[in-house]
Design a protein around this motif. Structure first.
Motif, mmCIF file in Angstrom:
data_model
loop_
_atom_site.group_PDB
_atom_site.id
_atom_site.type_symbol
_atom_site.label_atom_id
_atom_site.label_comp_id
_atom_site.label_asym_id
_atom_site.label_seq_id
_atom_site.Cartn_x
_atom_site.Cartn_y
_atom_site.Cartn_z
ATOM 1 N N ASP A 84 88.748 91.802 2.483
ATOM 2 C CA ASP A 84 89.506 92.796 1.726
ATOM 3 C C ASP A 84 89.874 94.026 2.540
ATOM 4 O O ASP A 84 90.641 94.860 2.075
ATOM 5 N N THR A 85 89.325 94.158 3.740
ATOM 6 C CA THR A 85 89.558 95.377 4.517
ATOM 7 C C THR A 85 91.008 95.529 4.957
ATOM 8 O O THR A 85 91.427 96.619 5.294
ATOM 9 N N GLY A 86 91.782 94.452 4.974
ATOM 10 C CA GLY A 86 93.202 94.556 5.282
ATOM 11 C C GLY A 86 93.557 94.371 6.740
ATOM 12 O O GLY A 86 94.716 94.504 7.111
ATOM 13 N N ASN A 87 92.589 94.063 7.599
ATOM 14 C CA ASN A 87 92.932 93.871 9.007
ATOM 15 C C ASN A 87 92.777 92.415 9.440
ATOM 16 O O ASN A 87 92.728 92.125 10.621
ATOM 17 N N LEU A 88 92.726 91.487 8.489
ATOM 18 C CA LEU A 88 92.622 90.060 8.797
ATOM 19 C C LEU A 88 94.026 89.474 8.884
ATOM 20 O O LEU A 88 94.829 89.621 7.965
ATOM 21 N N VAL A 89 94.324 88.839 10.022
ATOM 22 C CA VAL A 89 95.679 88.380 10.327
ATOM 23 C C VAL A 89 95.648 86.900 10.695
ATOM 24 O O VAL A 89 94.662 86.409 11.251
ATOM 25 N N ILE A 90 96.738 86.207 10.392
ATOM 26 C CA ILE A 90 96.886 84.820 10.835
ATOM 27 C C ILE A 90 97.299 84.872 12.302
ATOM 28 O O ILE A 90 98.411 85.248 12.633
#
Length: 135
Positions: A84-90
């Protein structure tokens, strides 16, 4: 097992601990159709990609949505962090051809035409932005 093979196997095992991915094998969709949807989400943030896949009308989008949620769950289980932190990217998504079912369709004058029912394999990697920038 020889010592060199054992060392290489241990290195691969350590590398896999820091890679967060999910694999979909033998998906009964042609690789070309799957690549169209995969190109939409390549390099996107995961929650934005889930939104894109949810509202895309192609059949392959539903399968990729399930695969992406599996990759997110793998990330959370291996790293212990929340997505949920928003810095997870494909970081990487690749679509490879799978097996091909070969069928015959009857044609006029005693002939037959070959039908190829294609399938594919999809591998999807996710990672945090900071980790991707270091490499």
């Amino acid at each position: 097992m020889s010592s060199r093979k054992k060392e290489m196997a241990e290195k691969l095992k350590e590398k896999r601990k820091t890679n967060y991915y999910a694999i979909l094998r033998n998906c009964p969709t042609s690789p070309t159709k799957m690549r169209l949807v995969a190109d939409l989400i390549r390099g996107q943030e995961v929650h934005k990609a889930l939104g894109i896949l949810k509202f895309t009308k192609k059949e392959a989008a539903g399968r990729l949505e399930k695969l992406l949620s599996s990759a997110i769950a793998n990330y959370e289980a291996k790293s212990g962090n929340r997505a949920d932190t928003g810095n997870l990217v494909i970081t990487k998504i690749q679509v490879d051809g799978g097996f091909i079912l070969k069928r015959l369709r009857t044609a006029p004058q005693g002939r037959a035409h070959r039908i190829r029912k294609r399938s594919n394999h999809v591998t999807l990697f996710v990672d945090t932005v900071e980790t991707s920038e270091k490499e």
